[in-house]
Design a protein around this motif. Structure first.
Motif, PDB file in Angstrom:
ATOM      1  N   UNK A 199      23.849 -23.420   5.364  1.00  0.00           N
ATOM      2  CA  UNK A 199      23.751 -24.850   5.603  1.00  0.00           C
ATOM      3  C   UNK A 199      23.864 -25.625   4.289  1.00  0.00           C
ATOM      4  N   UNK A 200      24.534 -26.763   4.356  1.00  0.00           N
ATOM      5  CA  UNK A 200      24.554 -27.667   3.207  1.00  0.00           C
ATOM      6  C   UNK A 200      23.227 -28.413   3.153  1.00  0.00           C
ATOM      7  N   UNK A 201      22.572 -28.368   1.986  1.00  0.00           N
ATOM      8  CA  UNK A 201      21.243 -28.961   1.865  1.00  0.00           C
ATOM      9  C   UNK A 201      21.313 -30.482   2.000  1.00  0.00           C
ATOM     10  N   UNK A 202      22.417 -31.094   1.602  1.00  0.00           N
ATOM     11  CA  UNK A 202      22.508 -32.555   1.704  1.00  0.00           C
ATOM     12  C   UNK A 202      22.578 -33.011   3.159  1.00  0.00           C
ATOM     13  N   UNK A 203      22.827 -32.081   4.093  1.00  0.00           N
ATOM     14  CA  UNK A 203      22.871 -32.438   5.510  1.00  0.00           C
ATOM     15  C   UNK A 203      21.552 -32.141   6.231  1.00  0.00           C
ATOM     16  N   UNK A 204      20.556 -31.642   5.506  1.00  0.00           N
ATOM     17  CA  UNK A 204      19.242 -31.411   6.092  1.00  0.00           C
ATOM     18  C   UNK A 204      18.499 -32.743   6.146  1.00  0.00           C
ATOM     19  N   UNK A 205      18.198 -33.193   7.353  1.00  0.00           N
ATOM     20  CA  UNK A 205      17.560 -34.496   7.542  1.00  0.00           C
ATOM     21  C   UNK A 205      16.058 -34.411   7.309  1.00  0.00           C
ATOM     22  N   UNK A 206      15.435 -33.329   7.789  1.00  0.00           N
ATOM     23  CA  UNK A 206      13.988 -33.181   7.657  1.00  0.00           C
ATOM     24  C   UNK A 206      13.637 -31.700   7.676  1.00  0.00           C
ATOM     25  N   UNK A 207      12.513 -31.373   7.021  1.00  0.00           N
ATOM     26  CA  UNK A 207      12.029 -29.996   6.928  1.00  0.00           C
ATOM     27  C   UNK A 207      10.633 -29.933   7.532  1.00  0.00           C
ATOM     28  N   UNK A 208      10.415 -28.998   8.462  1.00  0.00           N
ATOM     29  CA  UNK A 208       9.092 -28.794   9.046  1.00  0.00           C
ATOM     30  C   UNK A 208       8.616 -27.386   8.712  1.00  0.00           C
ATOM     31  N   UNK A 209       7.473 -27.291   8.033  1.00  0.00           N
ATOM     32  CA  UNK A 209       6.906 -25.986   7.688  1.00  0.00           C
ATOM     33  C   UNK A 209       6.177 -25.406   8.897  1.00  0.00           C
ATOM     34  N   UNK A 210       6.340 -24.109   9.122  1.00  0.00           N
ATOM     35  CA  UNK A 210       5.697 -23.453  10.264  1.00  0.00           C
ATOM     36  C   UNK A 210       4.471 -22.648   9.855  1.00  0.00           C
ATOM     37  N   UNK A 211       4.351 -22.317   8.558  1.00  0.00           N
ATOM     38  CA  UNK A 211       3.277 -21.465   8.043  1.00  0.00           C
ATOM     39  C   UNK A 211       3.344 -20.055   8.623  1.00  0.00           C
ATOM     40  N   UNK A 212       4.509 -19.690   9.148  1.00  0.00           N
ATOM     41  CA  UNK A 212       4.753 -18.335   9.657  1.00  0.00           C
ATOM     42  C   UNK A 212       5.618 -17.596   8.637  1.00  0.00           C
ATOM     43  N   UNK A 213       5.106 -16.474   8.144  1.00  0.00           N
ATOM     44  CA  UNK A 213       5.845 -15.708   7.142  1.00  0.00           C
ATOM     45  C   UNK A 213       6.778 -14.702   7.810  1.00  0.00           C
ATOM     46  N   UNK A 214       7.810 -14.283   7.088  1.00  0.00           N
ATOM     47  CA  UNK A 214       8.752 -13.300   7.605  1.00  0.00           C
ATOM     48  C   UNK A 214       9.066 -12.274   6.519  1.00  0.00           C
ATOM     49  N   UNK A 215       9.611 -11.153   6.934  1.00  0.00           N
ATOM     50  CA  UNK A 215      10.040 -10.112   5.998  1.00  0.00           C
ATOM     51  C   UNK A 215      11.515 -10.308   5.698  1.00  0.00           C
ATOM     52  N   UNK A 216      11.860 -10.257   4.425  1.00  0.00           N
ATOM     53  CA  UNK A 216      13.249 -10.480   4.032  1.00  0.00           C
ATOM     54  C   UNK A 216      14.161  -9.404   4.615  1.00  0.00           C
ATOM     55  N   UNK A 217      15.315  -9.822   5.087  1.00  0.00           N
ATOM     56  CA  UNK A 217      16.320  -8.894   5.589  1.00  0.00           C
ATOM     57  C   UNK A 217      17.168  -8.383   4.431  1.00  0.00           C
ATOM     58  N   UNK A 218      17.726  -7.211   4.631  1.00  0.00           N
ATOM     59  CA  UNK A 218      18.556  -6.617   3.584  1.00  0.00           C
ATOM     60  C   UNK A 218      19.870  -7.379   3.462  1.00  0.00           C
ATOM     61  N   UNK A 219      20.108  -7.930   2.303  1.00  0.00           N
ATOM     62  CA  UNK A 219      21.370  -8.592   2.018  1.00  0.00           C
ATOM     63  C   UNK A 219      21.562  -8.564   0.506  1.00  0.00           C
ATOM     64  N   UNK A 220      22.718  -8.120   0.070  1.00  0.00           N
ATOM     65  CA  UNK A 220      22.962  -7.954  -1.360  1.00  0.00           C
ATOM     66  C   UNK A 220      23.292  -9.292  -2.014  1.00  0.00           C
ATOM     67  N   UNK A 221      23.138  -9.321  -3.334  1.00  0.00           N
ATOM     68  CA  UNK A 221      23.483 -10.536  -4.084  1.00  0.00           C
ATOM     69  C   UNK A 221      24.975 -10.840  -3.941  1.00  0.00           C
ATOM     70  N   UNK A 222      25.792  -9.782  -3.843  1.00  0.00           N
ATOM     71  CA  UNK A 222      27.232  -9.973  -3.685  1.00  0.00           C
ATOM     72  C   UNK A 222      27.554 -10.640  -2.348  1.00  0.00           C
ATOM     73  N   UNK A 223      26.853 -10.203  -1.284  1.00  0.00           N
ATOM     74  CA  UNK A 223      27.119 -10.809   0.027  1.00  0.00           C
ATOM     75  C   UNK A 223      26.630 -12.247   0.068  1.00  0.00           C
ATOM     76  N   UNK A 224      25.491 -12.521  -0.576  1.00  0.00           N
ATOM     77  CA  UNK A 224      25.017 -13.908  -0.651  1.00  0.00           C
ATOM     78  C   UNK A 224      26.063 -14.779  -1.337  1.00  0.00           C
TER      79      UNK A 224
END
Length: 328
Positions: A199-224
């Protein structure tokens, strides 16, 4: 510096590098008992740091914003000045490396009191920093909130405006913030679509925090990096086309990777892939990436279709002709 003071500072550093810490893990990292951790937490509270504790098996500690900026860091004016500077640096990419900017911004945003946050938001909105080149305006408040959630692996609800002006609510697990060109992009796992989205950050209208944590998924720096490149390369195309190839969607996605974004299945054995370019030449270049031996049909409007057909016909005649005799 006494061992008690050194340990308390080490504890403070850990609390600032992640939103939530289980008490057992803090004790293990500091090499002390959980009882000692509790005493050190009390010392930090006496110094003005608001450390929230939660009981139970899944309990632990987290550093929260208090009624004032904790001592040993910054006074109010310094905190406001630094927060504004970091926000401007994040949106302008003025600091050597986005990770440094975002890490510092996330640490400060985490403990910034509500009153000072209001001052920062008001002043940051009025600051007109010199821009390097052209690019969309990124909300400093939004990028600060997203940076904090990305660091802390916290699920977010985003109100997002797409390129056509349609607004939607997206439930995401943020994995990386990255600049590309003059834009900032958020790579995340979309919980509703069960796939990666950028997502383009300039198109984010609002952010709502959920306070729910998650485990990071496997993704390499190259794929990012590649996914951000794909997102930053996309723009409304002057020539839009589509290819329907004799290839199941899963196999097509394995071949194209992030560049297959937007592809949809046509039955079980075929895939529709939208593509385009600034002219028919760029559209033809995209077709060359379809794997050898895979048959396909193309939807391409006139006059681009005729122009591409004429160019291909000449190319075939040139390839069928004898090699040119250029000795003379």
């Amino acid at each position: 510096m006494t061992d008690t003071t050194s340990r308390a500072l080490a504890l403070l550093n850990l609390l600032q590098t992640h939103r939530h810490w289980p008490g057992t893990e803090l004790a293990a990292r500091l090499g002390v008992t959980e009882r000692t951790v509790r005493r050190d937490v009390d010392r930090l509270r006496e110094l003005g740091y608001r450390v929230e504790s939660t009981p139970g098996v899944a309990g632990g500690y987290r550093l929260e914003a208090g009624s004032a900026v904790p001592p040993l860091l910054l006074d109010d004016d310094e905190a406001v000045t630094m927060a504004i500077g970091l926000r401007v640096a994040a949106t302008q990419q003025l600091v050597g490396g986005p990770e440094v900017t975002l890490t510092a911004l996330a640490k400060l945003e985490q403990v910034l009191p509500a009153v000072l946050r209001q001052r920062v938001n008001a002043l940051a909105a009025s600051v007109q920093a010199p821009r390097i080149g052209e690019g969309p305006v990124v909300s400093p408040a939004v990028i600060g909130e997203v940076a904090l959630a990305t660091r802390d692996t916290e699920r977010l609800r985003l109100r997002y405006m797409d390129g056509a002006g349609r607004e939607s609510v997206r439930r995401v697990e943020p994995h990386a913030l990255a600049p590309a060109g003059r834009k900032w992009f958020l790579l995340c796992w979309d919980l509703d679509r069960e796939d990666w989205r950028t997502f383009r950050v300039d198109r984010v209208v609002a952010v709502e925090h959920t306070r729910v944590l998650f485990s990071r998924r496997d993704i390499s720096a190259e794929e990012i990096e590649e996914r951000v490149l794909v997102a930053s390369s996309w723009s409304p195309q002057k020539v839009e086309a589509a290819a329907v190839m004799e290839l199941p969607l899963a196999e097509m996605q394995d071949v194209f990777g992030p560049w297959g974004q937007g592809a949809t299945p046509v039955g079980e054995d075929r895939t529709r892939w939208p593509f385009g370019g600034s002219d028919w030449r760029e559209a033809m270049y995209a077709l060359l990436w379809i794997p050898a031996g895979v048959e396909y049909t193309v939807a391409l409007a006139e006059p681009h279709r005729s122009e591409l057909r004429e160019a291909v016909a000449r190319l075939l005649r040139a390839l069928d002709a004898p090699d040119p005799d250029d000795a003379g």
